[in-house]
Design a protein around this motif. Structure first.
Motif, PDB file in Angstrom:
ATOM      1  N   GLY A  13      -3.750   4.175  -2.633  1.00 28.57           N
ATOM      2  CA  GLY A  13      -5.028   4.204  -3.329  1.00 28.57           C
ATOM      3  C   GLY A  13      -5.280   3.027  -4.246  1.00 28.57           C
ATOM      4  N   TYR A  14      -4.424   2.010  -4.188  1.00 27.74           N
ATOM      5  CA  TYR A  14      -4.557   0.870  -5.107  1.00 27.74           C
ATOM      6  C   TYR A  14      -5.920   0.189  -4.962  1.00 27.74           C
ATOM      7  CZ  TYR A  14      -3.314  -3.376  -7.658  1.00 27.74           C
ATOM      8  OH  TYR A  14      -3.290  -4.412  -8.561  1.00 27.74           O
ATOM      9  N   ARG A  38      -7.262   0.313   6.587  1.00 29.33           N
ATOM     10  CA  ARG A  38      -6.238   0.486   5.542  1.00 29.33           C
ATOM     11  C   ARG A  38      -6.866   0.885   4.208  1.00 29.33           C
ATOM     12  NH1 ARG A  38      -3.974  -2.838   9.263  1.00 29.33           N
ATOM     13  NH2 ARG A  38      -1.693  -3.001   9.339  1.00 29.33           N
ATOM     14  N   GLY A  39      -8.152   1.174   4.215  1.00 32.17           N
ATOM     15  CA  GLY A  39      -8.826   1.593   2.997  1.00 32.17           C
ATOM     16  C   GLY A  39      -9.245   0.444   2.103  1.00 32.17           C
ATOM     17  N   ILE A  40      -9.276  -0.787   2.641  1.00 29.12           N
ATOM     18  CA  ILE A  40      -9.655  -1.960   1.862  1.00 29.12           C
ATOM     19  C   ILE A  40     -11.034  -2.414   2.315  1.00 29.12           C
ATOM     20  CG2 ILE A  40      -9.063  -4.336   1.256  1.00 29.12           C
ATOM     21  CD1 ILE A  40      -6.158  -3.637   1.931  1.00 29.12           C
ATOM     22  N   ARG A  41     -12.002  -2.287   1.433  1.00 29.60           N
ATOM     23  CA  ARG A  41     -13.377  -2.658   1.763  1.00 29.60           C
ATOM     24  C   ARG A  41     -13.671  -4.048   1.215  1.00 29.60           C
ATOM     25  NH1 ARG A  41     -18.814   0.913   0.488  1.00 29.60           N
ATOM     26  NH2 ARG A  41     -20.288  -0.449   1.571  1.00 29.60           N
ATOM     27  N   ILE A  55       0.837  -1.200   0.000  1.00 27.78           N
ATOM     28  CA  ILE A  55       0.000   0.000   0.000  1.00 27.78           C
ATOM     29  C   ILE A  55       0.875   1.256   0.000  1.00 27.78           C
ATOM     30  CG2 ILE A  55      -1.679   1.323   1.359  1.00 27.78           C
ATOM     31  CD1 ILE A  55      -2.819  -1.351   2.318  1.00 27.78           C
ATOM     32  N   ASP A  96     -10.680   6.127 -16.012  1.00 31.08           N
ATOM     33  CA  ASP A  96     -11.083   7.179 -15.100  1.00 31.08           C
ATOM     34  C   ASP A  96     -11.657   8.338 -15.905  1.00 31.08           C
ATOM     35  OD1 ASP A  96      -9.720   9.174 -12.543  1.00 31.08           O
ATOM     36  OD2 ASP A  96     -11.088   7.501 -12.268  1.00 31.08           O
ATOM     37  N   ALA A 121      -8.695   1.545  -3.666  1.00 31.23           N
ATOM     38  CA  ALA A 121      -9.812   2.490  -3.584  1.00 31.23           C
ATOM     39  C   ALA A 121     -10.873   2.183  -4.643  1.00 31.23           C
ATOM     40  CB  ALA A 121      -9.305   3.915  -3.753  1.00 31.23           C
ATOM     41  N   GLY A 122     -12.086   1.952  -4.187  1.00 36.36           N
ATOM     42  CA  GLY A 122     -13.195   1.724  -5.106  1.00 36.36           C
ATOM     43  C   GLY A 122     -13.189   0.391  -5.812  1.00 36.36           C
ATOM     44  N   ARG A 123     -12.341  -0.546  -5.373  1.00 35.83           N
ATOM     45  CA  ARG A 123     -12.267  -1.838  -6.053  1.00 35.83           C
ATOM     46  C   ARG A 123     -12.883  -2.939  -5.197  1.00 35.83           C
ATOM     47  NH1 ARG A 123      -6.143  -1.715  -8.545  1.00 35.83           N
ATOM     48  NH2 ARG A 123      -6.580  -0.192 -10.161  1.00 35.83           N
TER      49      ARG A 123
END
Length: 271
Positions: free
Chosen positions: A46-47, A77-80, A41, A152, A49-51
């Motif tokens: 942002g790897y 860590r921003g991982i959903r 990370i 994008d 993000a939104g994935r």
């Protein structure tokens, strides 16, 4: 006397949709695995993000409390996590992501019929990766729309070839992301820092590569990355990656190709 015509009940349509998701497979010791994830990370902010990300727990096999803790740790860590794979379970607690049943590993089979891995290359110069990137995870049949590539906001000029190759005729600017699950990507210009290319096949950049490039994202171990000038933030093939720091003094600023060599990624200069 007037009569109102009865309102017809509108039927609800349910449609199946398939897409590629990334898979994270935690291993023991978990602290070391999280440290490696933090390294990834740090090199690729942002790897995730939104994935969509699937959490494969068949190796770790944690209990419910440990799963709740891990999902929370990844969230910070921003991982959903959108789904969990865990054999023997059909459901978990309501506050956890659903259990994914029947998913299959994504490969290039069916996406590029008849495509073969490239010939082995020997005698190249060094530059092996020390880590492994997140794997491209379950592909339920095929990607959403045939031939569709995700970009994008402001899209560069794209040309989809019948062979599955995506040709981009303009430079890729910072913040743009090209995701092409149907074959090779060819960029006639340069790729700016802060941008990203992910391809099922190989990646060819005829200018300077300053962003991140991930080839063989669906398991194609024969995929390669070629660029005229290597200033990349990160290069990856089939999940094996090498960072800018690891390439410093070896292949930075040179024309290179990156390919898998055994169990690591090699970055070789082109003469």
């Amino acid at each position: 006397m007037t009569f109102a015509a009865p309102l017809e009940a509108k039927s609800i349509r349910f449609r199946a949709r398939s897409f590629v998701a990334f898979t994270l497979t935690p291993e023991d010791p978990l602290a070391a695995w999280l440290e490696g994830l933090d390294h990834w990370i740090g090199n690729s902010p942002g790897y995730f993000a939104g994935r969509p990300v699937v959490l494969d727990l068949n190796t770790l096999k944690p209990d419910v409390a440990a799963i709740e803790s891990l999902v929370d740790v990844l969230g910070h860590r921003g991982i959903r996590i959108y789904a969990i794979e865990l054999d023997g379970h059909t459901a978990l607690e309501p506050n956890l992501p659903p259990v994914l049943v029947g998913a299959k590993e994504a490969t290039t089979d069916g996406l590029l019929p008849g495509r073969k891995a490239r010939e082995d290359v020997s005698g190249m110069s060094e530059g092996k990766a020390e880590g492994r990137a997140p794997e491209a995870g379950p592909d339920k049949d095929k990607g959403g729309k045939a031939g569709a590539s995700k970009v994008d906001e402001s899209e560069p000029q794209l040309a989809q070839e019948a062979s599955g190759t995506l040709m981009i005729k303009a430079p890729i600017r910072s913040g743009q992301a090209i995701v092409h699950p149907h074959g090779d990507v060819i960029v006639l210009g340069s790729v700016a820092s802060g941008s990203e290319i992910i391809a099922a096949g190989s990646i060819h950049v005829y200018g300077t590569l300053r962003g991140r490039a991930s080839a063989g994202a669906l398991g194609n171990t024969g995929a390669r990355i070629f660029c005229r000038k290597n200033e990349a933030e990160l290069l990856a093939v089939d999940g094996w990656y090498v960072t800018a720091e690891e390439m410093e003094g070896i292949s930075r600023g040179k024309p290179v190709q990156a390919f898998l060599d055994g169990e690591g990624l090699r970055v070789a200069t082109l003469s």
